[in-house]
Design a protein around this motif. Structure first.
Motif, PDB file in Angstrom:
ATOM      1  N   VAL A 208      38.508  38.066  43.628  1.00 39.71           N
ATOM      2  CA  VAL A 208      39.414  37.226  43.245  1.00 39.71           C
ATOM      3  C   VAL A 208      40.500  37.803  42.325  1.00 39.71           C
ATOM      4  O   VAL A 208      41.744  37.565  42.665  1.00 39.71           O
ATOM      5  CB  VAL A 208      39.033  35.895  42.633  1.00 39.71           C
ATOM      6  CG1 VAL A 208      40.133  35.018  42.236  1.00 39.71           C
ATOM      7  CG2 VAL A 208      38.089  35.048  43.530  1.00 39.71           C
ATOM      8  N   ALA A 209      39.960  38.478  41.320  1.00 37.34           N
ATOM      9  CA  ALA A 209      40.912  39.072  40.422  1.00 37.34           C
ATOM     10  C   ALA A 209      41.526  40.259  41.310  1.00 37.34           C
ATOM     11  O   ALA A 209      43.168  40.479  40.984  1.00 37.34           O
ATOM     12  CB  ALA A 209      39.874  39.969  39.333  1.00 37.34           C
ATOM     13  N   VAL A 210      41.093  40.879  42.061  1.00 38.56           N
ATOM     14  CA  VAL A 210      42.037  41.965  42.939  1.00 38.56           C
ATOM     15  C   VAL A 210      43.037  41.124  43.746  1.00 38.56           C
ATOM     16  O   VAL A 210      44.266  41.629  43.670  1.00 38.56           O
ATOM     17  CB  VAL A 210      41.107  42.755  43.749  1.00 38.56           C
ATOM     18  CG1 VAL A 210      41.882  43.807  44.675  1.00 38.56           C
ATOM     19  CG2 VAL A 210      40.048  43.568  42.968  1.00 38.56           C
ATOM     20  N   ALA A 211      42.676  40.152  44.354  1.00 37.82           N
ATOM     21  CA  ALA A 211      43.512  39.452  45.283  1.00 37.82           C
ATOM     22  C   ALA A 211      44.576  38.564  44.333  1.00 37.82           C
ATOM     23  O   ALA A 211      45.678  38.809  44.790  1.00 37.82           O
ATOM     24  CB  ALA A 211      42.884  38.267  45.998  1.00 37.82           C
ATOM     25  N   ALA A 212      44.508  38.394  43.232  1.00 39.95           N
ATOM     26  CA  ALA A 212      45.301  37.786  42.386  1.00 39.95           C
ATOM     27  C   ALA A 212      46.346  38.659  41.995  1.00 39.95           C
ATOM     28  O   ALA A 212      47.537  38.469  41.543  1.00 39.95           O
ATOM     29  CB  ALA A 212      44.843  37.112  41.252  1.00 39.95           C
ATOM     30  N   ALA A 213      45.712  40.045  41.751  1.00 44.94           N
ATOM     31  CA  ALA A 213      46.802  41.196  41.197  1.00 44.94           C
ATOM     32  C   ALA A 213      47.755  41.418  42.362  1.00 44.94           C
ATOM     33  O   ALA A 213      49.084  41.799  41.982  1.00 44.94           O
ATOM     34  CB  ALA A 213      45.903  42.242  40.730  1.00 44.94           C
ATOM     35  N   LEU A 214      47.120  41.493  43.484  1.00 45.25           N
ATOM     36  CA  LEU A 214      47.954  41.757  44.852  1.00 45.25           C
ATOM     37  C   LEU A 214      48.759  40.701  45.021  1.00 45.25           C
ATOM     38  O   LEU A 214      50.306  41.041  45.541  1.00 45.25           O
ATOM     39  CB  LEU A 214      47.165  41.974  45.886  1.00 45.25           C
ATOM     40  CG  LEU A 214      46.405  43.237  46.003  1.00 45.25           C
ATOM     41  CD1 LEU A 214      45.435  43.268  47.164  1.00 45.25           C
ATOM     42  CD2 LEU A 214      47.069  44.576  45.951  1.00 45.25           C
ATOM     43  N   HIS A 215      48.655  39.458  44.849  1.00 43.47           N
ATOM     44  CA  HIS A 215      49.367  38.290  45.157  1.00 43.47           C
ATOM     45  C   HIS A 215      49.364  37.198  43.935  1.00 43.47           C
ATOM     46  O   HIS A 215      48.961  36.344  43.787  1.00 43.47           O
ATOM     47  CB  HIS A 215      48.895  37.445  46.114  1.00 43.47           C
ATOM     48  CG  HIS A 215      48.522  38.536  47.702  1.00 43.47           C
ATOM     49  ND1 HIS A 215      49.610  39.028  48.193  1.00 43.47           N
ATOM     50  CD2 HIS A 215      47.289  38.722  47.861  1.00 43.47           C
ATOM     51  CE1 HIS A 215      49.084  39.610  49.188  1.00 43.47           C
ATOM     52  NE2 HIS A 215      47.577  39.645  48.905  1.00 43.47           N
ATOM     53  N   PRO A 216      50.248  37.792  42.936  1.00 41.49           N
ATOM     54  CA  PRO A 216      50.148  36.995  41.692  1.00 41.49           C
ATOM     55  C   PRO A 216      51.004  35.755  41.728  1.00 41.49           C
ATOM     56  O   PRO A 216      50.649  34.481  40.781  1.00 41.49           O
ATOM     57  CB  PRO A 216      51.261  37.817  40.692  1.00 41.49           C
ATOM     58  CG  PRO A 216      52.040  38.739  41.594  1.00 41.49           C
ATOM     59  CD  PRO A 216      51.262  38.906  42.769  1.00 41.49           C
TER      60      PRO A 216
END
Length: 563
Positions: free
Chosen positions: A514-522
């Motif tokens: 989820v952290a990786v996805a949030a970094a890609l799509h803030p």
């Protein structure tokens, strides 16, 4: 916690880990070294004697008795829910609680709930009063009084000033059974999901040498590196679509668990002290180091193991997390008597949400009831209170992730609960037959991403809970009988490393993703982030039984790291 049969569907294994002092703990399964072993369950010789012993232990180990002694009285903790889920509702609930003789210890204005301590008959006095939706006891064993007063405790805004706070930590590794609070008692690290008491200073938790970021099979299983490269140091974030280091640093995830040792070399740069706190008695305590594990409480190393899976630094030493570079809010929930009470969960969930967490990891199950049934007035209140906190967190943009549990049970079918209530001070637990309407908290609440465990070969781990429509994703949890190579190696307090197995570990992988996805799509909200993980998993999984398209065990499918 009971361990599960190797078939993945059967009954308990012959050797579950020992119960922590007071009962429940995080979900994880300790790695089995030699022989099944059989946990020792200590039986009290009387409720008052056992309670006194527990409190004296807390005094010797923790430095202070956690409860104020009343004048010959005993108290239970209660959650009072107002009809209005807001600050006005909380104020009204507090007034009604005081009018009924309760001592209000904490208000949760975000969701219209208060925590009060009172003697017997309190719930009956408050139920049915105007503006009160429900009230129920959050524990079954009384204590001498409310928690001791603490300077600065109770303020959900603490730590939000960028000029405040300082860094501290310390992490230890473990090789044994994981505990994550969802099966094997726990939902992450340790005996698969909630099994086996884990003490940060307990020699029973075997540690392993510094792995040097080698043989990271769990990371390779996410599809970030070729399967044949599992013995090489993976570079999970390589590629044009990978988030930059500064993008990950902007993402905060919360680890709600037994505490995190932020002095561990892998976690020193990850744990954010301004966003960390203890909620070990239902009040946010942001004093420096309050978030660290208490070595005197069983399973205290579990949170450090989970945090390492989420975001340990990639530096060629130790282990690498799924999202190295992410900021971690360490929120200790494990209380001084070894419990994860509902008020601790509510406090931690609200703290994490108000401090901007994009993912909240929950590798444990709520005490004192493994399953909370709607026809019991106390258990129904616990479900409602934690449910309000989860909805609040999701509304603030956080994906709430939880372990499915380590009992090899179908969550969609009738099942047996043989360990509740687990905060009893004497006598055996009740053996209850419960239906699918009885839920584990917080893993079976609406909107929660509930994670099952798979082994090194991608097959469902023997201990994992499952259930079509009750689980969301599958992720690496490991095999407690496979030694260090079959379990998940991560950080352990004291700069050490441990190999644990459990749904606790599995949930931590999803939180890192989820952290990786949030970094890609803030700019994405919580629902969209969760949907992205589900769609990526489904796209990578063929349909059919006994493969990752099997929704009963895998939910949407096996976790794939977002790119």
């Amino acid at each position: 916690m009971a361990q599960a049969d190797p078939s993945g569907r059967g009954g308990p294994l012959p050797g579950p880990g020992p119960l922590p002092a007071g009962g429940a703990g995080p979900v994880h399964v300790p790695v089995r070294a030699a022989g099944p072993g059989r946990p020792v369950r200590r039986r009290g010789r009387g409720p008052l004697r056992v309670l006194l012993a527990m409190l004296l232990t807390a005094l010797v180990v923790g430095g202070a008795v956690p409860y104020v002694a009343g004048p010959g009285r005993s108290y239970l903790s209660y959650l009072v829910l107002a009809e209005r889920a807001d600050a006005d509702g909380a104020a009204h609930a507090a007034a009604e609680a005081r009018a009924a003789g309760g001592q209000v210890v904490q208000e949760y204005p975000q969701i219209g709930v208060v925590l009060a301590y009172a003697g017997g008959g309190f719930a009956e006095k408050v139920r049915g009063r105007p503006g009160v939706a429900a009230v129920g006891a959050s524990r079954t064993s009384p204590v001498p009084g409310p928690p001791r007063p603490l300077d600065g405790a109770g303020d959900f805004r603490a730590g939000t000033d960028p000029a405040a706070g300082d860094r501290a930590g310390g992490d230890r590794a473990r090789s044994g059974r994981a505990a994550d609070g969802t099966g094997f008692r726990g939902s992450g690290g340790g005996p698969a999901d909630g099994g086996g008491a884990v003490d940060g200073g307990d020699d029973a938790t075997a540690t392993v040498p510094d792995p040097g970021e080698q043989d990271a099979w769990n990371l390779a299983l996410l599809g970030a590196v070729p399967a044949g490269a599992a013995d090489a140091t993976p570079n999970l974030l390589r590629g044009t679509a990978a988030p930059a280091a500064d993008a990950l640093r902007k993402v905060l995830v919360a680890v709600l668990d037994s505490g995190v040792d932020d002095t561990h070399p892998d976690l020193r740069a990850a744990v954010d002290p301004r966003s960390s706190a203890s909620c070990a008695d239902g009040r946010p305590d942001a004093r420096t180091g309050a978030w660290r594990p208490d070595a005197g409480v069983g399973e205290s190393g579990h949170g450090t193991h989970v945090a390492g899976i989420v975001g340990a630094a990639r530096d060629g030493r130790g282990v690498s997390g799924v999202a190295p570079g992410v900021r971690i809010a360490a929120v200790r929930l494990l209380g001084p008597l070894g419990q994860y009470y509902a008020e601790n969960i509510v406090c931690g969930m609200l703290w994490a949400a108000d401090h901007g967490a994009r993912a909240i990891n929950n590798s444990y199950f709520a005490d004192p009831w493994k399953y909370n049934c709607p026809d019991d007035p106390d258990q129904a209140v616990l479900t409602a209170a934690v449910g309000r906190a989860v909805e609040y967190a999701r509304g603030k943009g956080a994906v709430v992730v939880a372990s499915a549990g380590n009992d090899a049970q179908d969550l969609g079918a009738p099942r047996t609960d043989e360990r509740s209530p687990n905060d009893r001070t004497t006598g055996p637990p009740q053996s209850r037959h419960v239906g699918p309407e009885c839920v584990r908290l917080p893993g079976e609440l609406p909107g929660v991403v509930t994670v099952t465990a798979v082994d090194r070969d991608g097959r469902p781990s023997a201990y994992t809970n499952y259930g079509r429509g009750h689980v969301s994703l599958a992720a690496p949890g490991g095999d407690p009988d496979g030694g260090a190579r079959g379990a998940v190696v991560s950080d352990w307090p004291g700069g050490r490393y441990a190999a644990l197995a459990g749904t606790s570990m599995a949930a931590a992988h999803v939180t890192g993703a989820v952290a990786v996805a949030a970094a890609l799509h803030p700019d994405w909200g919580s629902d969209r982030l969760a949907a992205r993980l589900a769609s990526d998993a489904a796209a990578a999984c063929p349909p059919g039984p006994h493969v990752c398209g099997d929704h009963e065990f895998y939910g949407a499918g096996a976790l794939v790291l977002p790119h």
